[in-house]
Scaffold this active site. Sequence first.
Site, PDB file in Angstrom:
ATOM      1  N   ASN A 168      37.714  43.837  42.770  1.00  0.00           N
ATOM      2  CA  ASN A 168      38.048  44.120  41.375  1.00  0.00           C
ATOM      3  C   ASN A 168      37.345  43.128  40.464  1.00  0.00           C
ATOM      4  O   ASN A 168      37.142  41.968  40.823  1.00  0.00           O
ATOM      5  CB  ASN A 168      39.549  44.029  41.115  1.00  0.00           C
ATOM      6  CG  ASN A 168      39.859  44.542  39.714  1.00  0.00           C
ATOM      7  OD1 ASN A 168      39.725  45.749  39.459  1.00  0.00           O
ATOM      8  ND2 ASN A 168      40.216  43.652  38.803  1.00  0.00           N
ATOM      9  N   TYR A 172      39.265  38.294  32.089  1.00  0.00           N
ATOM     10  CA  TYR A 172      40.512  37.594  31.799  1.00  0.00           C
ATOM     11  C   TYR A 172      40.143  36.195  31.323  1.00  0.00           C
ATOM     12  O   TYR A 172      39.462  35.466  32.052  1.00  0.00           O
ATOM     13  CB  TYR A 172      41.393  37.460  33.053  1.00  0.00           C
ATOM     14  CG  TYR A 172      41.494  38.692  33.943  1.00  0.00           C
ATOM     15  CD1 TYR A 172      41.947  39.907  33.444  1.00  0.00           C
ATOM     16  CD2 TYR A 172      41.160  38.611  35.295  1.00  0.00           C
ATOM     17  CE1 TYR A 172      42.068  41.025  34.276  1.00  0.00           C
ATOM     18  CE2 TYR A 172      41.279  39.712  36.136  1.00  0.00           C
ATOM     19  CZ  TYR A 172      41.725  40.917  35.626  1.00  0.00           C
ATOM     20  OH  TYR A 172      41.842  42.007  36.452  1.00  0.00           O
ATOM     21  N   ARG A 173      40.619  35.821  30.144  1.00  0.00           N
ATOM     22  CA  ARG A 173      40.204  34.532  29.565  1.00  0.00           C
ATOM     23  C   ARG A 173      40.683  33.342  30.394  1.00  0.00           C
ATOM     24  O   ARG A 173      41.697  33.428  31.103  1.00  0.00           O
ATOM     25  CB  ARG A 173      40.756  34.414  28.146  1.00  0.00           C
ATOM     26  CG  ARG A 173      42.253  34.233  28.128  1.00  0.00           C
ATOM     27  CD  ARG A 173      42.751  33.952  26.719  1.00  0.00           C
ATOM     28  NE  ARG A 173      44.159  33.641  26.739  1.00  0.00           N
ATOM     29  CZ  ARG A 173      45.096  34.376  26.145  1.00  0.00           C
ATOM     30  NH1 ARG A 173      44.776  35.470  25.474  1.00  0.00           N
ATOM     31  NH2 ARG A 173      46.359  34.010  26.210  1.00  0.00           N
ATOM     32  N   TRP A 186      45.265  36.576  33.779  1.00  0.00           N
ATOM     33  CA  TRP A 186      45.337  38.006  34.100  1.00  0.00           C
ATOM     34  C   TRP A 186      46.742  38.450  33.770  1.00  0.00           C
ATOM     35  O   TRP A 186      47.724  37.904  34.262  1.00  0.00           O
ATOM     36  CB  TRP A 186      44.934  38.312  35.543  1.00  0.00           C
ATOM     37  CG  TRP A 186      45.493  37.461  36.630  1.00  0.00           C
ATOM     38  CD1 TRP A 186      46.774  37.047  36.783  1.00  0.00           C
ATOM     39  CD2 TRP A 186      44.762  36.925  37.737  1.00  0.00           C
ATOM     40  NE1 TRP A 186      46.896  36.295  37.914  1.00  0.00           N
ATOM     41  CE2 TRP A 186      45.674  36.200  38.519  1.00  0.00           C
ATOM     42  CE3 TRP A 186      43.422  37.008  38.142  1.00  0.00           C
ATOM     43  CZ2 TRP A 186      45.302  35.552  39.683  1.00  0.00           C
ATOM     44  CZ3 TRP A 186      43.060  36.357  39.302  1.00  0.00           C
ATOM     45  CH2 TRP A 186      43.981  35.646  40.047  1.00  0.00           C
ATOM     46  N   GLU A 234      34.178  48.164  39.642  1.00  0.00           N
ATOM     47  CA  GLU A 234      33.496  48.021  38.350  1.00  0.00           C
ATOM     48  C   GLU A 234      31.983  47.904  38.537  1.00  0.00           C
ATOM     49  O   GLU A 234      31.212  48.334  37.677  1.00  0.00           O
ATOM     50  CB  GLU A 234      34.018  46.784  37.610  1.00  0.00           C
ATOM     51  CG  GLU A 234      35.333  46.961  36.884  1.00  0.00           C
ATOM     52  CD  GLU A 234      36.569  46.876  37.783  1.00  0.00           C
ATOM     53  OE1 GLU A 234      36.423  46.607  38.992  1.00  0.00           O
ATOM     54  OE2 GLU A 234      37.680  47.084  37.265  1.00  0.00           O
ATOM     55  N   ASP A 283      44.480  35.768  19.394  1.00  0.00           N
ATOM     56  CA  ASP A 283      44.180  36.897  20.273  1.00  0.00           C
ATOM     57  C   ASP A 283      43.622  38.109  19.532  1.00  0.00           C
ATOM     58  O   ASP A 283      43.535  38.119  18.308  1.00  0.00           O
ATOM     59  CB  ASP A 283      45.456  37.279  21.056  1.00  0.00           C
ATOM     60  CG  ASP A 283      45.147  37.523  22.520  1.00  0.00           C
ATOM     61  OD1 ASP A 283      44.147  38.219  22.796  1.00  0.00           O
ATOM     62  OD2 ASP A 283      45.881  37.007  23.379  1.00  0.00           O
TER      63      ASP A 283
HETATM   64  C1  LIG Z   1      37.027  39.909  25.054  1.00  0.00           C
HETATM   65  C2  LIG Z   1      38.111  40.395  25.970  1.00  0.00           C
HETATM   66  C3  LIG Z   1      39.020  39.494  26.499  1.00  0.00           C
HETATM   67  C4  LIG Z   1      40.035  39.919  27.361  1.00  0.00           C
HETATM   68  N1  LIG Z   1      40.925  39.010  27.856  1.00  0.00           N
HETATM   69  C5  LIG Z   1      41.887  39.422  28.708  1.00  0.00           C
HETATM   70  C6  LIG Z   1      42.792  38.484  29.263  1.00  0.00           C
HETATM   71  O1  LIG Z   1      42.748  37.296  28.973  1.00  0.00           O
HETATM   72  N2  LIG Z   1      43.725  38.939  30.138  1.00  0.00           N
HETATM   73  C7  LIG Z   1      43.815  40.259  30.491  1.00  0.00           C
HETATM   74  O2  LIG Z   1      44.666  40.614  31.301  1.00  0.00           O
HETATM   75  N3  LIG Z   1      42.974  41.179  29.961  1.00  0.00           N
HETATM   76  C8  LIG Z   1      42.012  40.781  29.084  1.00  0.00           C
HETATM   77  N4  LIG Z   1      41.145  41.701  28.561  1.00  0.00           N
HETATM   78  C9  LIG Z   1      41.297  43.119  28.915  1.00  0.00           C
HETATM   79  C10 LIG Z   1      40.850  43.421  30.329  1.00  0.00           C
HETATM   80  O3  LIG Z   1      39.557  42.933  30.574  1.00  0.00           O
HETATM   81  C11 LIG Z   1      40.905  44.924  30.580  1.00  0.00           C
HETATM   82  O4  LIG Z   1      42.239  45.353  30.444  1.00  0.00           O
HETATM   83  C12 LIG Z   1      40.355  45.338  31.935  1.00  0.00           C
HETATM   84  O5  LIG Z   1      40.337  46.742  32.018  1.00  0.00           O
HETATM   85  C13 LIG Z   1      41.171  44.804  33.085  1.00  0.00           C
HETATM   86  O6  LIG Z   1      40.595  45.201  34.284  1.00  0.00           O
HETATM   87  P1  LIG Z   1      41.446  45.527  35.580  1.00  0.00           P
HETATM   88  O7  LIG Z   1      42.094  46.856  35.341  1.00  0.00           O
HETATM   89  O8  LIG Z   1      40.421  45.584  36.657  1.00  0.00           O
HETATM   90  O9  LIG Z   1      42.438  44.444  35.744  1.00  0.00           O
HETATM   91  C14 LIG Z   1      40.132  41.295  27.691  1.00  0.00           C
HETATM   92  C15 LIG Z   1      39.206  42.183  27.159  1.00  0.00           C
HETATM   93  C16 LIG Z   1      38.212  41.766  26.303  1.00  0.00           C
HETATM   94  C17 LIG Z   1      37.251  42.746  25.739  1.00  0.00           C
HETATM   95 MN   LIG Z   2      39.673  47.158  37.863  1.00  0.00          MN
END
Ligand SMILES: Cc1cc2nc3c(=O)[nH]c(=O)nc-3n(C[C@H](O)[C@H](O)[C@H](O)COP(=O)(O)O)c2cc1C
Ligand SMILES: [Mn+2]
Length: 482
Positions: A168, A172-173, A186, A234, A283
Site C-alpha cells: 500500500n 500521510y504527513r 495515518w 497504487e 490542515d
Molecule cells: C497533501 C495531502 C496530505 C495528506 N495527509 C494525510 C495524512 O496526514 N493522513 C492521512 O490519513 N491521509 C492524508 N491524506 C489523504 C490520503 O493520502 C488519502 O486518503 C489516500 O487515499 C490514503 O490512501 P490509502 O487508502 O492507501 O490509505 C493526505 C492527502 C493529501 C493530498
Molecule cells: Mn491504498
Amino acid sequence: MAYADLRAFINVLEKEGELKRITAEVDPHLEITAIADRAVKSNGPALLFENPKNHSIPVFINGFAGTRKMELALEVDSVESIAARIAEYLEMKTPQGLMGKLKMLPKLAEMGSFFPREVTSGPVKEVIKKDGFSLYDYPVLKCWPQDGGPFITLPLVFSKNPITGKRNVGVYRLQIYDERSTGMHWQTHKQGAEHYRRRLAEGKEERMEVAVAIGSDPATMFSGILPLPPDLDEMLFAGFLRSKPVELVKCETVDLEVPANAEIVLEGYVKLGELRTEGPFGDHTGFYSLEDEFPVFHVTCITQRKNPIYATTIVGPPPMEDYYMGKTIERVFLPLMRLQLPEVVDMCMPAEGIFHNLMILSIRKSYPLQARKVMSAIWGLGQAMFTKCIVVVDHDVNVQDLREVAWKALNNIDPERDIQFVLGPVDQLDHSSRLPNYGSKMGIDATRKWPGEGFTRPWPDVIQMDEDVKKRVEGICKQLGI
Ligand SMILES: Cc1cc2nc3c(=O)[nH]c(=O)nc-3n(C[C@H](O)[C@H](O)[C@H](O)COP(=O)(O)O)c2cc1C
Ligand SMILES: [Mn+2]
C-alpha cells in the site's frame, strides 16, 4: 513519454511558464508556505526555492496547484481524457472471433505495461546514509504559526499488508520530532493504519517496516493520494497513468520496494504500540487539527540522489494545491463510480467542501427514492463514506455550476421530507462531530418528486423563453446594446 523523474516534470513546468525559480534566501519556517499560499490563491506558478535558509537542498512546492499543472503532471490535454481511458477498459467486451481477439491484443499489451518493474538500482541509491544522518538536514517546512513543528507533507508511505503481502502507498504527513523520528499520521480509516492494526493484533513482531519516498515522477506522486480499494496497488495505477511501469528498487534495511527515481527515501519502522502526541497542524480543512496520539516512525537509513530536490505542499484554507489534486480524482474516478451507480451523470466536490464535506450528484432518476439509494451507496463506497453532505439533483442540473445547484435544489426541497440524516464514520479531521470518527451525515434529495414518491401536486417547468422569440429580438437587443 512518461516523465523519468521529478526534475523532468520541473523542466516541463518551466518550459510551459508554469514554474518560478526563487534564488532569494527564504525561510522554510513559515516564509516558503506564506509565498506558496499566495501563489496558489492567485493561480500562480509552481515554485522552486533554490536557497532555503540554512539549507542546501532546494524546495519544490505547488507542482500540482492548478488545472494546467495537473494536465502537465499527467501528460493530458484534459484530465477528462483519463476518465475516458478508464471507461474504455471498463467497456472492453468479450471479443468475437479471431479478428476481434487480434484487435484486442494491443490493449492487452498496454495493460501488461502498467505493472511495476523491479530494477537493481537507480538514482535514489546515489547516496546511502546508514548513520550520521539527521532529518534536520532537509528543508522540511513549518507551514502555519500554530503547527507543532516542521512536517513532511507530501511523502509516499509504503507498507505491506501482513496477511496478503500486498503493497500500500498513502500520503500521510510526518511531523519531525528529532533527528531520526517523526509522527506517522495515518488516519484510522486508511490502509497504513489497517496494516499496523493487523500486525499489532498478530502480536508476532515488535516493529512494522515502513519506507517513505519523497519526490518522484508526478504520476507516481499523485497516485499516493488516490482512494483505491485496499490491496489495489497504487504503483499499478501510477503505471496506468503514465503508460509506463513504475521502476521499483529494494530498500537497504527493510523488506519494501520504492520508486527508483525518488529524490529521497526514508527507511525505518513503526514500533507496534508506541504512540506519541502529533500536531497541531494547519490542515486542509482550513482549521488546525488538534493534537492527537499517533504512531512514531523511526528512520534507520536514508537513500537519496547526490543533489536531491525536496518536494512538498501546503494545505490550509481552500483552494490549495490539494484542491486541484482532489478535483482530478473526482474527474478520474467518475467512470469507476458509474460502474456501481450507472444513474450518476456527474458529480462535483466544491473546494469549500474540502472533498468530504459536500458532494453534489446529478442522477437520471428511473424509480422512486433513487436519490436515497445513491446516498446510501456513496456512504458505503470506500473513502466516499466520509461525505458529510450529499445533494442529489436531476440529470438536467449542471452540478459544476454551484449557482444553478443552489437555485434549483433550494426550490425543489420540502426540507422535512427531503433531508435524511444517518449516523456513520466521519473523517478523523472533522472537528465538529460529537466523538472523533463518530458522527452524522446529511443527504438532500433535491430531485423532482414523483407521484410514486407520494407527491401528487403538479411539478412546474423551469421558465425558458421561446427560441424563435429570442432570435426575433436579437436585432433589437443589438440596437439597444443589451
Ligand atoms: C497533501 C495531502 C496530505 C495528506 N495527509 C494525510 C495524512 O496526514 N493522513 C492521512 O490519513 N491521509 C492524508 N491524506 C489523504 C490520503 O493520502 C488519502 O486518503 C489516500 O487515499 C490514503 O490512501 P490509502 O487508502 O492507501 O490509505 C493526505 C492527502 C493529501 C493530498
Ligand atoms: Mn491504498
